[in-house]
Scaffold this active site. Structure first.
Site, PDB file in Angstrom:
ATOM      1  N   TYR A   1       0.774  -1.016   0.156  1.00  0.00           N
ATOM      2  CA  TYR A   1      -0.054  -0.011  -0.120  1.00  0.00           C
ATOM      3  C   TYR A   1       0.988   1.350  -0.067  1.00  0.00           C
ATOM      4  CZ  TYR A   1      -3.943   3.094   1.548  1.00  0.00           C
ATOM      5  OH  TYR A   1      -4.618   4.110   1.419  1.00  0.00           O
TER       6      TYR A   1
ATOM      7  N   TYR B   1      -3.209   5.339   8.683  1.00  0.00           N
ATOM      8  CA  TYR B   1      -2.764   3.601   8.308  1.00  0.00           C
ATOM      9  C   TYR B   1      -1.587   3.771   9.447  1.00  0.00           C
ATOM     10  CZ  TYR B   1      -1.864   0.072   5.709  1.00  0.00           C
ATOM     11  OH  TYR B   1      -1.159  -1.439   5.120  1.00  0.00           O
TER      12      TYR B   1
ATOM     13  N   LEU C   1      -9.759  -0.442  -1.206  1.00  0.00           N
ATOM     14  CA  LEU C   1     -10.663  -1.503  -1.445  1.00  0.00           C
ATOM     15  C   LEU C   1     -11.483  -1.800   0.144  1.00  0.00           C
ATOM     16  CD1 LEU C   1     -11.904  -3.675  -3.410  1.00  0.00           C
ATOM     17  CD2 LEU C   1     -10.582  -5.326  -2.259  1.00  0.00           C
TER      18      LEU C   1
END
Ligand SMILES: NC(=O)c1ccc[n+]([C@@H]2O[C@H](COP(=O)([O-])OP(=O)(O)OC[C@H]3O[C@@H](n4cnc5c(N)ncnc54)[C@H](O)[C@@H]3O)[C@@H](O)[C@H]2O)c1
Length: 345
Positions: free
Chosen positions: A217, A227, A265
């Site tokens: 990522y 994140y 996603l």
């Protein structure tokens, strides 16, 4: 195709100082082929066996990759984390995923075998008692990486494709500045070292010409607030390891090693980042991508599945050590086009 041939011919003449045959008067030129009679360029994985680590439902990238590999004719086996193994097997058995298993020719994807896999353990001696006796692990055994590789080898002999589609960061919702040593190490162990260990143990049972692919990522190289928990560090390690492992496993086993930097996603794992009842990290990330990526369209898990199938196919036989973005191009942007600061009066 014609342009490609012309470009290759030109490159050839530059490189060799010789004129390509088509430049010689009277020599036959590249034949134009009507589009309808052109041969397709297929991804053919018939006769190949894949092990996809990190599949527990039909929403994630692992599932989409398994499906794309099945579409290309590969035999599919998967590795599933013991705490979610029961629900996954029950859902498979009761047909919950039937619609998501339909391939383009109308047949159904076959998952030949599901192996319990906890990618944080390499060998039985690594499993602590609190995990062994945990009710989420009840009824499962032989789930360490070396045991799973041994079981796959016993069942299939050699395999051709190894996919790492798993990650886990217990403190992912905490900023890095507030992440504990334990949380940081856990994220790296589950999300990065697991790939090293998978290659260590599956390498010897992989056929020459095989391929290993993982998922990373963009937070590895750009700041993505939200994140956290050391997950950005784990992804940076995974990408760096991809290059080193490409060399080492390339020389040792003649296999390729690549990673796909996938766009956002709404998978089960990604949906877990955030507070219940509030817009989640991944929902923000998806909206942001659509507003700012060069290709302002939805990103589907099948977009990543198709690229993974390509990387695992002979078509990509000379591609290794690569971090390949499959994110509608978002990685290329340096400005957020929907930023308030970009508004014109
Ligand atoms: N969803 C996204 O937006 C996104 C973006 C870029 C990269 N990725 C990466 O894609 C990969 C797949 O994630 P996903 O988002 O499709 O979600 P997912 O929920 O489909 O996959 C994650 C899987 O990891 C498994 N797992 C967790 N800990 C494990 C362990 N210790 N041992 C074995 N399995 C374990 C989970 O059970 C789950 O099946 C991950 O590497 C993730 O970081 C996801």
């Amino acid at each position: 195709m014609l342009q490609l041939i012309t470009a290759l011919a030109a490159a050839y003449s530059v490189a060799t100082g010789r004129l390509p045959a088509s430049a010689v008067r009277g020599a036959p030129t590249a034949r134009r082929v009507a589009p309808s009679t052109r041969m397709a360029l297929p991804i053919d994985l018939k006769g190949k066996t894949a092990f996809v680590a990190g599949v527990a439902d039909s929403t994630g990238y692992g599932w989409a990759i398994a499906k794309a590999l099945a579409e290309a004719g590969a035999t599919i086996t998967v590795g599933t984390w013991p705490p979610v193994l029961g629900i996954f097997q029950k859902s498979l058995a009761t047909g919950k995923f039937d619609d998501d298993m339909v391939l383009s020719d109308g047949s159904k994807m076959m998952i030949e075998k599901v192996y319990p896999l906890d990618a944080t353990f390499d060998a039985p001696a690594d499993v602590p008692d609190d995990v062994k006796n945990n009710k989420r692990y009840a009824g499962t055994s032989s789930y360490t990486i070396s045991e799973v590789a041994k079981a796959v080898g016993a069942d299939y002999g050699k395999i051709d494709i190894l996919v790492h589609s798993l990650a886990n960061g217990p403190e992912v919702t905490k900023p890095l500045l507030q992440t504990s040593r334990k949380g940081y190490m856990a994220a790296t162990s589950a999300s990065a070292y697991s790939f090293v260990s998978l290659l260590q143990h599956f390498g010897p049972i992989m056929n020459k010409g095989g391929a290993a692919v993982s998922l990373t990522y963009i937070a590895s190289e750009r700041v993505i607030p939200g994140y956290g928990g050391g997950m950005s560090s784990a992804k940076a390690a995974l990408e760096s390891d991809t290059r080193t492992l490409a060399y080492e496993a390339g020389r040792a086993y003649e296999i390729s090693v690549n990673t796909i930097s996938a766009g956002a996603l709404k998978s089960r794992a990604a949906s877990a980042i955030g507070e219940k009842g509030e817009k989640t990290f991944i929902e923000y990330a998806i909206d942001y991508a659509k507003a700012n990526a060069p290709l302002a369209k939805d990103l589907g898990s099948d977009d990543v599945g198709a690229v993974a199938a390509f990387l695992c196919s002979p078509l990509a036989g000379a591609v290794t050590g690569v971090t390949l973005y499959v994110d509608n191009g978002l990685h290329a942007m340096g400005l957020a086009m929907d930023s308030k600061a970009m508004e014109r009066p």
